[in-house]
Write an enzyme that holds these catalytic residues in place. Sequence first.
Site, mmCIF file in Angstrom:
data_model
loop_
_atom_site.group_PDB
_atom_site.id
_atom_site.type_symbol
_atom_site.label_atom_id
_atom_site.label_comp_id
_atom_site.label_asym_id
_atom_site.label_seq_id
_atom_site.Cartn_x
_atom_site.Cartn_y
_atom_site.Cartn_z
ATOM 1 N N LYS A 52 33.264 26.588 48.562
ATOM 2 C CA LYS A 52 33.312 25.647 47.435
ATOM 3 C C LYS A 52 33.250 24.204 47.944
ATOM 4 O O LYS A 52 32.559 23.368 47.375
ATOM 5 C CB LYS A 52 34.568 25.894 46.586
ATOM 6 C CG LYS A 52 34.471 27.210 45.828
ATOM 7 C CD LYS A 52 35.714 27.612 45.070
ATOM 8 C CE LYS A 52 35.481 29.008 44.475
ATOM 9 N NZ LYS A 52 36.583 29.485 43.634
ATOM 10 N N GLN A 96 42.876 28.363 43.434
ATOM 11 C CA GLN A 96 42.264 29.623 43.840
ATOM 12 C C GLN A 96 43.238 30.781 43.594
ATOM 13 O O GLN A 96 44.395 30.729 44.005
ATOM 14 C CB GLN A 96 41.878 29.542 45.330
ATOM 15 C CG GLN A 96 41.060 30.717 45.842
ATOM 16 C CD GLN A 96 39.639 30.765 45.278
ATOM 17 O OE1 GLN A 96 39.091 29.787 44.816
ATOM 18 N NE2 GLN A 96 39.052 31.937 45.308
ATOM 19 N N ASP A 119 37.359 26.175 35.922
ATOM 20 C CA ASP A 119 37.269 27.644 35.945
ATOM 21 C C ASP A 119 37.102 28.212 34.527
ATOM 22 O O ASP A 119 36.763 29.379 34.371
ATOM 23 C CB ASP A 119 38.571 28.239 36.505
ATOM 24 C CG ASP A 119 38.547 28.437 38.010
ATOM 25 O OD1 ASP A 119 37.485 28.810 38.533
ATOM 26 O OD2 ASP A 119 39.606 28.254 38.650
HETATM 27 N N1 L34 Z 1 40.616 30.065 40.458
HETATM 28 N N2 L34 Z 1 40.074 31.930 41.702
HETATM 29 C C1 L34 Z 1 39.682 30.910 40.911
HETATM 30 N N3 L34 Z 1 38.394 30.736 40.555
HETATM 31 C C2 L34 Z 1 37.428 31.590 41.002
HETATM 32 O O1 L34 Z 1 36.152 31.443 40.613
HETATM 33 C C3 L34 Z 1 37.797 32.630 41.861
HETATM 34 N N4 L34 Z 1 36.885 33.498 42.418
HETATM 35 C C4 L34 Z 1 37.270 34.904 42.578
HETATM 36 C C5 L34 Z 1 38.602 34.911 43.339
HETATM 37 N N5 L34 Z 1 39.521 33.883 42.913
HETATM 38 C C6 L34 Z 1 39.146 32.805 42.183
HETATM 39 C C7 L34 Z 1 35.973 33.184 43.353
HETATM 40 O O2 L34 Z 1 35.688 32.041 43.644
HETATM 41 C C8 L34 Z 1 36.133 35.456 43.392
HETATM 42 N N6 L34 Z 1 35.420 34.292 43.895
HETATM 43 C C9 L34 Z 1 34.368 34.352 44.818
HETATM 44 C C10 L34 Z 1 33.590 33.236 45.125
HETATM 45 C C11 L34 Z 1 32.567 33.312 46.055
HETATM 46 C C12 L34 Z 1 32.292 34.470 46.709
HETATM 47 C C13 L34 Z 1 33.047 35.583 46.409
HETATM 48 C C14 L34 Z 1 34.069 35.524 45.467
HETATM 49 C C15 L34 Z 1 31.206 34.491 47.721
HETATM 50 O O3 L34 Z 1 30.662 33.480 48.052
HETATM 51 N N7 L34 Z 1 30.879 35.650 48.272
HETATM 52 C C16 L34 Z 1 29.860 35.777 49.299
HETATM 53 C C17 L34 Z 1 30.392 36.514 50.512
HETATM 54 C C18 L34 Z 1 31.593 35.875 51.102
HETATM 55 C C19 L34 Z 1 32.179 36.663 52.264
HETATM 56 O O4 L34 Z 1 31.425 36.894 53.245
HETATM 57 O O5 L34 Z 1 33.350 37.065 52.191
HETATM 58 C C20 L34 Z 1 28.671 36.550 48.735
HETATM 59 O O6 L34 Z 1 27.553 36.371 49.233
HETATM 60 O O7 L34 Z 1 28.884 37.352 47.809
#
Ligand code: L34
Length: 284
Positions: A52, A96, A119
């Site tokens: 982020k 988060q 959010d």
């Molecule tokens: N307050 N909490 C708040 N807002 C959110 O919008 C979130 N979320 C969820 C968890 N808690 C939160 C996220 O940001 C899930 N989440 C989130 C954001 C980004 C990714 C995964 C979950 C992401 O970028 N995933 C990558 C892989 C990352 C890795 O290697 O671990 C992907 O390519 O899917």
Amino acid sequence: MAKLISGKEVSSKVKAEVREETAELVKKGIKPGLAVVIVGNDPASRVYVNSKKKACEEVGFSSFEYALPEETTQEELLELVSKLNNDDSVDGILCQLPLPEQIDENAVINAIKPDKDVDAFHPFNVGKIMIGDFAFLPCTPAGVMELIDSTGVDISGKSCVVIGRSNIVGKPMSMLLLHRNGTVTICHSRTKNLAEICRNADILVAAVGKANFVTADMVKDGAIVIDVGMNRLENGKLCGDVDFENVEKKAGYITPVPGGVGPMTIAMLMKNTLTAAKMHNNLI
Ligand code: L34
């Protein structure tokens, strides 16, 4: 064989649009700012929060990180939220999730000023989503909508099945599909004949939190399959809710994990923060 929907590509497009608009705001002396609060040492949360911050840099926002220790009390966190609510350089506030167990998540969400709630978790913004007034988009569901739209398939009249009913994904997801005239079914842990319901879906969104939950026999030929799952296997590998290898052979379109919905969540967060900055400067 399904066509792959690339969250990387679609999220880059969204971020490029945000970057362009931000450049225009900066010319007027307005720089959007996002405050990200992380409590404790959850390694997954750390990865997401870092992404982020990186996205903020990419689009030209200020980002402020507050990393608090695991033992932070609810009172301390609420005090920080109150400080951020009153800080004019902060357009968006994101705590988060998950938060440590001594902290009541709802109390924190309720404390964020609705016009900084990027959010869209505050009941005020949840209510607005319900009636179709989308000032702030729920990040993950809105990201899924962008992915579906990138296929060119019209949602109107389609059978849409959402597996999962969380406040963060399942419920708002269903609402967005409904606003686009999908015929929406929400499935959950008590649903009977889940496989049969899923097999009827033209658009299937899996937000269960169980690796390989959606198997090929649950998928209609040619369906759009969106995988919101983010499961860490024992070998450290990241894996969605969909049995990708087999479902790929049957679906029309499919999102990968990683590189699908995850990057979209972050791109939509950027979009919301831009909206907040415009709101705070009376530009919308
Ligand atoms: N307050 N909490 C708040 N807002 C959110 O919008 C979130 N979320 C969820 C968890 N808690 C939160 C996220 O940001 C899930 N989440 C989130 C954001 C980004 C990714 C995964 C979950 C992401 O970028 N995933 C990558 C892989 C990352 C890795 O290697 O671990 C992907 O390519 O899917």
